[in-house]
Every structure is written in structure tokens, then in C-alpha cells.
Design a protein around this motif. Structure first.
Motif, PDB file in Angstrom:
ATOM      1  N   ARG A  14     -63.040   6.734  34.873  1.00  0.00           N
ATOM      2  CA  ARG A  14     -61.453   6.361  35.040  1.00  0.00           C
ATOM      3  C   ARG A  14     -61.075   6.534  36.222  1.00  0.00           C
ATOM      4  O   ARG A  14     -59.894   5.988  36.699  1.00  0.00           O
ATOM      5  N   GLU A  15     -61.629   7.392  37.197  1.00  0.00           N
ATOM      6  CA  GLU A  15     -61.255   7.576  38.625  1.00  0.00           C
ATOM      7  C   GLU A  15     -61.551   6.251  39.552  1.00  0.00           C
ATOM      8  O   GLU A  15     -61.142   5.893  40.632  1.00  0.00           O
ATOM      9  N   PHE A  16     -62.463   4.937  38.877  1.00  0.00           N
ATOM     10  CA  PHE A  16     -62.952   4.059  39.509  1.00  0.00           C
ATOM     11  C   PHE A  16     -62.577   2.667  39.110  1.00  0.00           C
ATOM     12  O   PHE A  16     -62.004   2.634  37.916  1.00  0.00           O
ATOM     13  N   TYR A  17     -62.515   1.784  39.912  1.00  0.00           N
ATOM     14  CA  TYR A  17     -62.161   0.592  39.465  1.00  0.00           C
ATOM     15  C   TYR A  17     -63.444  -0.438  39.564  1.00  0.00           C
ATOM     16  O   TYR A  17     -63.960  -0.414  40.747  1.00  0.00           O
ATOM     17  N   TYR A  18     -63.671  -1.065  38.396  1.00  0.00           N
ATOM     18  CA  TYR A  18     -64.741  -1.670  38.147  1.00  0.00           C
ATOM     19  C   TYR A  18     -64.644  -3.240  38.935  1.00  0.00           C
ATOM     20  O   TYR A  18     -63.552  -3.839  38.633  1.00  0.00           O
ATOM     21  N   TYR A  19     -65.307  -3.728  39.726  1.00  0.00           N
ATOM     22  CA  TYR A  19     -65.026  -4.856  40.304  1.00  0.00           C
ATOM     23  C   TYR A  19     -66.092  -6.008  39.705  1.00  0.00           C
ATOM     24  O   TYR A  19     -65.671  -7.211  39.947  1.00  0.00           O
ATOM     25  N   GLY A  20     -67.423  -5.670  39.402  1.00  0.00           N
ATOM     26  CA  GLY A  20     -68.306  -6.811  39.055  1.00  0.00           C
ATOM     27  C   GLY A  20     -69.562  -6.670  39.638  1.00  0.00           C
ATOM     28  O   GLY A  20     -69.814  -5.872  40.405  1.00  0.00           O
ATOM     29  N   TYR A  56     -64.966   0.707  42.837  1.00  0.00           N
ATOM     30  CA  TYR A  56     -64.109   1.423  44.079  1.00  0.00           C
ATOM     31  C   TYR A  56     -63.461   2.630  43.287  1.00  0.00           C
ATOM     32  O   TYR A  56     -62.988   2.690  42.366  1.00  0.00           O
ATOM     33  N   HIS A  57     -63.594   3.700  44.128  1.00  0.00           N
ATOM     34  CA  HIS A  57     -63.379   4.835  43.967  1.00  0.00           C
ATOM     35  C   HIS A  57     -61.965   5.080  44.153  1.00  0.00           C
ATOM     36  O   HIS A  57     -61.461   5.742  45.250  1.00  0.00           O
ATOM     37  N   GLU A  58     -61.241   4.499  43.437  1.00  0.00           N
ATOM     38  CA  GLU A  58     -59.601   4.389  43.640  1.00  0.00           C
ATOM     39  C   GLU A  58     -58.837   5.867  43.675  1.00  0.00           C
ATOM     40  O   GLU A  58     -58.025   5.928  44.591  1.00  0.00           O
ATOM     41  N   CYS A  61     -62.239   9.015  46.904  1.00  0.00           N
ATOM     42  CA  CYS A  61     -62.483   8.813  48.420  1.00  0.00           C
ATOM     43  C   CYS A  61     -62.061   7.242  49.087  1.00  0.00           C
ATOM     44  O   CYS A  61     -62.342   7.090  50.067  1.00  0.00           O
ATOM     45  N   ALA A  62     -61.774   6.527  48.244  1.00  0.00           N
ATOM     46  CA  ALA A  62     -61.602   5.234  48.453  1.00  0.00           C
ATOM     47  C   ALA A  62     -62.722   4.257  49.087  1.00  0.00           C
ATOM     48  O   ALA A  62     -62.585   3.690  49.883  1.00  0.00           O
ATOM     49  N   GLN A  63     -63.787   4.463  48.596  1.00  0.00           N
ATOM     50  CA  GLN A  63     -65.047   4.048  49.023  1.00  0.00           C
ATOM     51  C   GLN A  63     -65.582   2.799  47.964  1.00  0.00           C
ATOM     52  O   GLN A  63     -65.390   3.279  46.710  1.00  0.00           O
TER      53      GLN A  63
END
Length: 94
Positions: A14-20, A56-58, A61-63
Motif C-alpha cells: 500500500r506504500e506503492f503505486y502500481y503503474y503497469g 512507484y514508492h509513493e 523514497c519516491a523511486q
């Protein structure tokens, strides 16, 4: 599901945004036919088995991360940075 960020360690998904799919990094040339751009923007595979995805580690660390995972077993076999750490991003110690 948990992802192990190379900079922050093990984290809840849940800390991450899945992009594809990571094939999204292979964009058509600017002068490519419209059909190539349409495919790139709108068509996605939905494979059963091993995939390579962008996350994306939203909330960390924003990586951008490239995650190799199995969509059937939910096993994560690799997590790697797409690029080096961004300036101003939070590190593992924060």
C-alpha cells in the motif's frame, strides 16, 4: 503483499503505486504511426505467471521500481531500481 524496496527495505504494497507492465518504458518514437501510439497507450496484457511491472514508492523514497513477480503464486523474485536515487528523495534511514 510486501515489496522489498532496495532503499527502504520490506514494505507493505500500500506504500506503492502500481503503474503497469515495464514494457511501458518502451514508448514509440515521436514520429511512429498513430496505431503504434494507440497500442502503447491503450492495450495491456493480463498474463498468468511471471511479469515485470513498474511500481512507484509513493509513501517512501519516491523511486520507480521494476518488480518481477508471479501473478499466480504472488511470489516476488526481484525488485530493482529503474534509475539511481533521485535528488531530494528520502533514503532508507528516514
Amino acid at each position: 503483499m510486501r515489496l522489498t524496496c532496495p532503499l527502504c527495505g520490506s514494505r507493505d504494497r500500500r506504500e506503492f503505486y502500481y503503474y503497469g507492465a515495464d514494457t511501458y518504458l518502451n514508448r514509440p518514437a515521436p514520429d511512429a504511426p498513430m496505431a503504434a501510439w494507440d497500442d502503447y497507450l491503450h492495450l495491456r496484457d493480463n498474463p498468468a505467471g511471471v511479469t515485470r511491472d513498474l511500481w512507484y514508492h509513493e509513501q517512501g523514497c519516491a523511486q520507480w521500481l521494476k518488480v518481477t513477480r508471479n501473478t499466480v503464486t504472488h511470489e516476488i523474485s526481484a525488485v530493482e531500481l529503474v534509475a539511481g536515487p533521485a535528488a531530494g528523495g528520502k533514503g532508507a534511514s528516514e
